[in-house]
Design an enzyme around this catalytic site. Structure first.
Site, PDB file in Angstrom:
ATOM      1  N   HIS A  37       0.854  -1.187   0.000  1.00 22.22           N
ATOM      2  CA  HIS A  37       0.000   0.000   0.000  1.00 22.22           C
ATOM      3  C   HIS A  37       0.887   1.232   0.000  1.00 22.22           C
ATOM      4  O   HIS A  37       2.101   1.127   0.191  1.00 22.22           O
ATOM      5  CB  HIS A  37      -0.983  -0.011   1.181  1.00 22.22           C
ATOM      6  N   HIS A  39       1.204   3.953   1.890  1.00 23.94           N
ATOM      7  CA  HIS A  39       1.653   4.747   3.035  1.00 23.94           C
ATOM      8  C   HIS A  39       3.172   4.893   2.971  1.00 23.94           C
ATOM      9  O   HIS A  39       3.881   3.987   2.523  1.00 23.94           O
ATOM     10  CB  HIS A  39       1.223   4.091   4.356  1.00 23.94           C
ATOM     11  N   ASP A  41       5.631   4.713   5.022  1.00 26.60           N
ATOM     12  CA  ASP A  41       6.552   3.753   5.637  1.00 26.60           C
ATOM     13  C   ASP A  41       6.631   2.450   4.852  1.00 26.60           C
ATOM     14  O   ASP A  41       7.359   1.537   5.237  1.00 26.60           O
ATOM     15  CB  ASP A  41       6.191   3.495   7.109  1.00 26.60           C
ATOM     16  N   HIS A  42       5.896   2.370   3.753  1.00 28.64           N
ATOM     17  CA  HIS A  42       5.957   1.181   2.899  1.00 28.64           C
ATOM     18  C   HIS A  42       6.459   1.487   1.492  1.00 28.64           C
ATOM     19  O   HIS A  42       6.661   0.566   0.709  1.00 28.64           O
ATOM     20  CB  HIS A  42       4.584   0.504   2.838  1.00 28.64           C
ATOM     21  N   HIS A 155      -7.886  -1.460   5.531  1.00 26.22           N
ATOM     22  CA  HIS A 155      -6.931  -0.544   6.158  1.00 26.22           C
ATOM     23  C   HIS A 155      -7.444   0.871   5.916  1.00 26.22           C
ATOM     24  O   HIS A 155      -8.486   1.057   5.294  1.00 26.22           O
ATOM     25  CB  HIS A 155      -5.534  -0.759   5.554  1.00 26.22           C
ATOM     26  N   ASP A 226      -0.481  -3.619   5.792  1.00 26.69           N
ATOM     27  CA  ASP A 226      -1.165  -3.190   7.016  1.00 26.69           C
ATOM     28  C   ASP A 226      -2.655  -3.506   6.907  1.00 26.69           C
ATOM     29  O   ASP A 226      -3.260  -3.326   5.851  1.00 26.69           O
ATOM     30  CB  ASP A 226      -1.001  -1.675   7.206  1.00 26.69           C
ATOM     31  N   HIS A 284       5.684  -5.096  11.919  1.00 27.74           N
ATOM     32  CA  HIS A 284       5.040  -3.779  11.981  1.00 27.74           C
ATOM     33  C   HIS A 284       4.611  -3.432  13.404  1.00 27.74           C
ATOM     34  O   HIS A 284       3.459  -3.107  13.678  1.00 27.74           O
ATOM     35  CB  HIS A 284       3.820  -3.752  11.036  1.00 27.74           C
TER      36      HIS A 284
END
Lengths: 398, 398
Positions: A37, A39, A41-42, A155, A226, A284
């Site tokens: 996804h 976001h 942090d990914h 999510h 996530d 995570h």
């Protein structure tokens, strides 16, 4: 994940290229990247990683990148504005998001997530738009060795879980049974092993059902983005060897976890148990949980998350992911009786090692620790950042 | 850079937020960010940093970000696609690039670097397009305390150097001279200090020229982006206290440095000498040079770059930047005779310390070392990554 198809990477947060360079994984060998996804942090580490790969390039085929719609625009914008020319070609295949994946607050915030397909980056090759089938499964890749399917995860933004399925390998030819029929092995054996009835020059027929054992099932690994509801993975995830599932907050903080779109160890373990997963790898973690080390009391660390999952999965089926943790997934035996292999796997057969380069392991930045499982000592190596989830699939015998 | 205006950051490569969190600098206090150019190692950390700042937000005013045209598009695209909502407002002020800054190969590769100004990110406030004046100087900021000007630097893509000039502070009121005139200090003294002639109630006039010493010059710091020709800084950079200049490769590799758009220590030091810089801080070292530590022979480390610059600048005027290196720039004395202050500054007066948080300094990740300058011991703290260039400006007396 290493397989005979190359090195695959799942998600790429900021700093991934730095950790990759400290690991034994050769950046130039990464040939597929999957982004669960969008976001930060990914995916914020992706442009930098591409630069690193470019400097260590060993590929002739384009690098393939898979992720939700919008990923192509992020990569192209980052590379264009930084005027980055790569030493290789890349392709971004995007998954078309289903309307049910988009929460109302995201729907309200209209953004531009597509890009001009007439003007690619100079290193870019045209990618696909992959749509879900009627079972809500996105098939990203499928050949005679391996397949990758994605399902959606609930999510705060569209998120995906990936199911990597190794193809079954042919059963073993039982030479003693051939011998009983008075037949000597020949080049035709390959065809029999592949399941075809063969007629010998003398007119006799050899039926695979008589002389070939059951096919050895391929291994299956699930790596999830996530999520606060991963039930869609039930469509494809049954009997996987390894499930990498997030467990952001402990069970007592489930309401907070759900509110933020995340899971608890209990939620992850319920999925693991339902799917008869052999090894659950939690990842995570909220920053409130420290990595396991002598510096912290056990209840301050991710150990408490592992314990909560173990209560459901059993003591030998749960691990916490750490940077550089490498897990070797054993080849599956041919099934003797249905379901029997489930109990043949437990933590002890998943060989754990460190993917950290030795020159980094030697310096003082790395804390070493020894965990005990089933009386065996397995050396893990950890840094303070707990986020990597590299899995190693043993090479199948050729 | 810390001043009484807040904490300012110059460039933001991948991983900056991670280092920032290890430092004593409070992320929520960063109120201005300057990006010298759009290469990934100078800006790919920006979206992640904004997320970190968002989680530690202490601001009421918008965060201001300055950089070349294209920066706004990069930030907006990254934040939009990752669906990032910040806990504060931000503004991107872009510098309009001059045609002479764009090498032919960059000109040929047409990209979209502007964005739709009708549809800002929800946290975005409309920024300015800043154009160069007739001297090719971009004035980014100017108030009664501080000014920031930018000049262009020759590089593979448009690059900028920043000159931060603290305003002069009023000279000291000489009370003994007032006393000689038989005058007692009063509220009017402030006006005299600010340079205005004041008429007292009894009709006498007080002329600042008679009773106020010379103004104390403000400090000046220059922080440069990547460059192979920084001569434009001569317009604004004379007599700066500190010049942060890249020195990617050693003097013997000058041809390679120039080809890649970079500098050698010799090139940086010539600029430093011409501008009568008090302290030259070298940065942006090729990975072939190791940080100074017991692990490496001196000739493998950045020491050889420092030495090459010292040959031109003198032994006490050159330092190598390191993560967490903090330099306190002394306030300037009021000039006694013209030019005299140049020799009053050398390395010994620039107090060096570590901006690394103590809990990180204590753990094994940090190697400590002690450097000797002029017989004084200054403790520096370094990690293996050599790239930070945080400078601290001492608070001027109020």
């Amino acid at each position: 994940m290493h397989s005979n198809d190359g090195s695959w990477m799942f998600d790429c947060g900021e700093g991934s290229q730095i950790q990759l360079q400290k690991s034994k994984v050769r950046a130039g060998k990464v040939n597929k990247i999957f982004i669960s996804h969008l976001h930060g942090d990914h995916m914020f580490g992706l442009p930098g990683l591409l630069c690193t790969i470019s400097g260590n390039n060993q590929r002739s085929e384009p690098l393939e990148i898979f992720g939700p719609v919008g990923l192509r625009r992020f990569i192209r914008t980052s590379l264009e504005l930084s005027r980055t020319m790569l030493g290789f070609s890349y392709i971004v295949h995007e998954m078309k998001v289903l309307p049910c994946q988009i929460p109302p607050e995201v729907q309200k915030w209209k953004i531009e997530d597509s890009c001009n397909e007439q003007r690619l980056h100079p290193n870019e090759r045209k990618g696909c738009l992959i749509e879900a089938d009627s079972d809500n499964v996105w098939t990203l890749l499928s050949n005679d060795k391996i397949s990758v399917k994605a399902v959606y995860l609930k999510h705060r933004i569209p998120s995906f879980g990936f199911c990597i399925q190794e193809a079954a390998s042919p059963g073993k030819l039982d030479l003693s049974k051939l011998s009983l029929q008075g037949v000597k092995p020949g080049p035709w054996c390959k065809e029999v092993k592949e399941g075809r009835i063969v007629t010998l020059p003398d007119g006799r027929t050899i039926d695979p059902a008589d002389v070939v054992g059951p096919p050895k099932p391929g291994r299956k690994v699930i790596i999830m983005g996530d999520t606060c509801n991963s039930s869609e993975i039930y469509t494809v995830g049954m009997d996987a060897d390894v499930l990498v599932h997030e467990a952001t907050l402990q069970n007592s903080l489930k309401d907070m976890a759900l509110e933020k779109g995340h899971s608890t160890p209990g939620m992850a373990a319920e999925v693991g148990k339902d799917l008869r997963i052999r090894l659950l790898v939690l990842t995570h973690f909220s920053q409130r949980y420290m990595p396991v080390s002598d510096e912290y009391e056990e209840e301050e660390t991710v150990s408490i998350l592992v314990k909560e999952a173990q209560e459901i999965m059993g003591p030998n089926r749960v691990l916490a992911a750490e940077d550089f943790l490498s897990i070797t997934i054993p080849l599956r035996p041919a099934p003797q009786t249905e379901g029997s292999e489930v109990n043949e796997h437990n933590l002890a057969v998943f060989k754990q090692s460190s993917a950290l380069k030795e020159d980094h392991a030697e310096n003082s930045q790395v804390k070493k620790k020894v965990l005990k499982h089933n009386g065996e000592e397995n050396e893990l190596t950890s840094t303070e950042e707990v986020k990597a989830k590299r899995l190693k699939v043993e090479e199948p015998p050729s």
